[in-house]
Design a protein around this motif. Structure first.
Motif, PDB file in Angstrom:
ATOM      1  N   ARG A  15       0.850  -1.201   0.000  1.00 41.77           N
ATOM      2  CA  ARG A  15       0.000   0.000   0.000  1.00 41.77           C
ATOM      3  C   ARG A  15       0.885   1.251   0.000  1.00 41.77           C
ATOM      4  O   ARG A  15       1.065   1.868  -1.025  1.00 41.77           O
ATOM      5  CB  ARG A  15      -0.943  -0.061   1.213  1.00 41.77           C
ATOM      6  N   ASP A  16       1.533   1.548   1.117  1.00 45.30           N
ATOM      7  CA  ASP A  16       2.360   2.761   1.162  1.00 45.30           C
ATOM      8  C   ASP A  16       3.544   2.615   0.202  1.00 45.30           C
ATOM      9  O   ASP A  16       3.905   3.548  -0.516  1.00 45.30           O
ATOM     10  CB  ASP A  16       2.861   2.991   2.590  1.00 45.30           C
ATOM     11  N   MET A 142      -3.628  11.066  10.434  1.00 43.88           N
ATOM     12  CA  MET A 142      -2.504  11.354   9.534  1.00 43.88           C
ATOM     13  C   MET A 142      -1.844  12.681   9.932  1.00 43.88           C
ATOM     14  O   MET A 142      -2.516  13.610  10.339  1.00 43.88           O
ATOM     15  CB  MET A 142      -3.001  11.408   8.076  1.00 43.88           C
ATOM     16  N   PRO A 170       1.033   8.223  12.793  1.00 43.14           N
ATOM     17  CA  PRO A 170       1.909   8.418  11.646  1.00 43.14           C
ATOM     18  C   PRO A 170       2.753   9.690  11.728  1.00 43.14           C
ATOM     19  O   PRO A 170       2.253  10.758  12.080  1.00 43.14           O
ATOM     20  CB  PRO A 170       0.948   8.530  10.451  1.00 43.14           C
ATOM     21  N   THR A 172       3.817  11.316   9.126  1.00 43.85           N
ATOM     22  CA  THR A 172       3.541  11.298   7.687  1.00 43.85           C
ATOM     23  C   THR A 172       4.628  11.978   6.862  1.00 43.85           C
ATOM     24  O   THR A 172       4.927  11.549   5.745  1.00 43.85           O
ATOM     25  CB  THR A 172       2.171  11.979   7.453  1.00 43.85           C
ATOM     26  N   HIS A 203       4.275   4.681  12.610  1.00 42.20           N
ATOM     27  CA  HIS A 203       4.346   4.651  11.137  1.00 42.20           C
ATOM     28  C   HIS A 203       5.222   5.831  10.736  1.00 42.20           C
ATOM     29  O   HIS A 203       4.780   6.980  10.764  1.00 42.20           O
ATOM     30  CB  HIS A 203       2.918   4.790  10.590  1.00 42.20           C
ATOM     31  N   HIS A 205       7.917   7.951   8.259  1.00 45.15           N
ATOM     32  CA  HIS A 205       8.532   8.194   6.942  1.00 45.15           C
ATOM     33  C   HIS A 205       9.954   8.696   7.156  1.00 45.15           C
ATOM     34  O   HIS A 205      10.330   9.132   8.240  1.00 45.15           O
ATOM     35  CB  HIS A 205       7.656   9.147   6.125  1.00 45.15           C
TER      36      HIS A 205
END
Ligand code: KIV
Ligand code: ZN
Length: 521
Positions: A15-16, A142, A170, A172, A203, A205
């Motif tokens: 997905r991501d 998010m 997240p 994000t 989560h 990034h």
């Protein structure tokens, strides 16, 4: 969860990871990667974003039906239609999960143009709806790391009361840092009513290169689910890499006493497959899965390694599925040795398949002095063409190339069982070869990606070529390996055209993305 130190691994490669610009995977490739994730012991597989396209919906549904062990999760924005569609896809799983999210930071609240109160109501409504469909609901605010503290606590409490069982936090935009990541998680767990009844997830990034460190810091602070991707694939700079968190916890168990259910010996194989199907090569110096992660070149290091590998290696290559030595096979190796070597690399096969692979291996060993593990992996990828679906087959290719144009290609292709010949010119030998294929098999497919990698060192190294084609929204990737780069390119092109035809026949329609996940309102 019986063991308080058990960390759930939530893989979002499909997905991501698939949202990385240019990394779109085909249906069959997604099924293959999901099966590998399931087999390696990943706890939750985020298989896609079902409302995004018919293709995503079909892939999530099929992965849900096929999964043996993992929970299968789909993503949904904060609206009832997305959530219903997600449930329709994941409900086939033995253990389904709906993951719904909305951007809660001041910047992200402006996208659906909701006030704080309106957004709070939307969260209550959508999480309640998801929970009425499914017992296992994950909710994500998010851009949590840029959301006001009070508002973050308020909306998490609403989501928990509405029935969310996992709260994902997240980062994000890859903005946080390890100490801050830990502080946020521990403060949320201490403050939010009901926090003790749910699992907190992280989560992260990788925009500042701190994703893995931030995820591990969150775990030390009480998070018990890490969201990650193979090879760190993901939007922009990517996500936390699965292989890094798993190996960090395993190698530094003394300071991070956490466990996962992942069999680390499967890491190298899945990393190579994800690199091949996504078209995103792994950088040589990447932790754990890079080509150089266990390579030693300087004299001092080589000497130290010979005396004791622990001098320069903090984990054993076998622990990630690499054989201790890289050079084992040659033209004198027999069938049994090949079978055992391939099993070590993650390829189990029956006698018939082995017979075919052995012929190809001997051909390669005759052309190449040394056959390395990477050569065998390339050979297996090349051998994976399905004769049932091979409408086109390359039989003969000769190119004229050099400093003086025009470059040209003579080709013989078997098209639906019949040999056909053509000659074409092009801007370079690869272009000429592709034009010759097109002369025999006219098509409207567009070349989206053309990538060449030398599998090993030396001028006799095999080249692995990846070609991705797109026709009216339908995608197909072809890979092939050969010591001749033009031959590998042509085979990869032909494989992609074969797969495109099969896929088009199967889908009978388009596979275009219809919505943007950022349109979260
Ligand atoms: O990075 C992010 O915020 C996401 C959400 C959809 C969880 O991927
Ligand atoms: Zn993300």
């Amino acid at each position: 969860m019986s063991d308080a130190n058990r960390v759930l691994i939530f893989d979002t490669t499909l997905r991501d990871g698939e949202q990385s610009p240019g990394a779109t995977m085909s249906h069959d490739e997604k099924l293959e990667i999901a099966a590998l994730l399931d087999e390696m012991g990943v706890d939750i597989i985020e298989a896609g974003f079902p409302i995004a396209s018919e293709g995503d919906f079909a892939a999530v549904s099929e992965i849900a039906r096929a999964a043996q062990n993992a929970t299968i999760c789909g993503l949904a924005r904060a609206n009832l239609k997305d959530i219903d569609r997600c449930w329709e896809a994941v409900k086939h799983a033995k253990s389904p999960r709906i993951h719904t999210f909305i951007g809660t930071s001041p910047l992200h609240r402006q996208i659906p143009n909701l006030t704080m109160d309106e957004m709070a109501d939307r969260i209550h409504e959508t999480v309640t709806h998801a929970r009425n469909l499914c017992d296992n609901v994950q909710w994500s605010p998010m851009d949590a790391t840029r959301t006001e503290w009070d508002y973050l606590c308020r909306v998490i409490e609403i989501a928990i009361k509405a029935g969310a069982t996992t709260i994902n936090i997240p980062d994000t935009v890859g903005y946080t840092a390890p100490r801050e990541s830990a502080a946020l998680i521990s403060r949320l767990i201490e403050t939010v009513p009901g926090a003790a009844d749910v699992v907190f997830a992280t989560h992260c990034h990788n925009d500042l290169g701190m994703a893995t460190a931030n995820s591990l810091a969150a775990v030390e602070a009480g998070a018990r689910q890490i969201e990650c991707t193979i090879n760190g694939l993901g939007e922009r700079a990517g996500n936390t890499a699965l292989e890094e968190v798993v190996m960090a916890m395993k190698t530094r168990h003394d300071i991070m006493p956490f466990t996962t259910g992942v069999d680390s010996r499967k890491i190298m194989h899945i990393s190579r497959r994800v690199a091949a199907v996504s078209g995103f090569a792994v950088q040589p110096n990447k932790a754990i899965v890079g080509k150089n992660a266990f390579a030693h070149e300087s004299g001092i290091h080589q000497d130290g390694m010979l005396k004791n590998p622990e001098n320069f290696e903090i984990m054993r290559p076998e622990d990630v599925g690499l054989s201790a030595t890289n050079l084992v096979m040659g033209k004198h190796s027999g069938r049994a040795a090949l079978r055992s070597k391939l099993a070590e690399l993650g390829y189990e096969m029956g006698d018939n398949q082995l017979k075919d692979v052995f012929v190809r291996f001997k051909e390669l060993a005759d052309r190449k002095k040394e056959v390395f593990d990477d050569d065998l992996v390339a050979l297996m990828r090349d051998a994976s063409a399905d004769p049932e679906t091979e409408h086109l087959k390359l039989k003969f290719l000769r190119v004229v190339c050099g400093t003086q144009a025009p470059q040209s290609a003579d080709i013989t292709l078997t098209v639906d069982g019949e040999d056909q010949q053509a000659t074409a010119q092009g801007d370079g030998p690869v272009d000429a070869a592709f034009n010759a294929v097109k002369a025999l098999y006219p098509h409207g497919a567009r070349l989206q990606l053309y990538q060449v990698h030398a599998v090993t060192e030396g001028t006799d190294a095999q080249a692995t070529v990846t070609v991705r084609m797109e026709e009216e929204g339908v995608l197909a990737t072809g890979e092939a390996a050969d010591t001749d780069t033009v031959v590998a390119s042509c085979k990869a092109y032909v494989t992609a055209l074969n797969r495109l035809r099969v896929r088009r026949d199967k889908l009978g329609g388009k596979d275009t993305r219809e919505v943007s996940y950022k349109d979260a309102g």
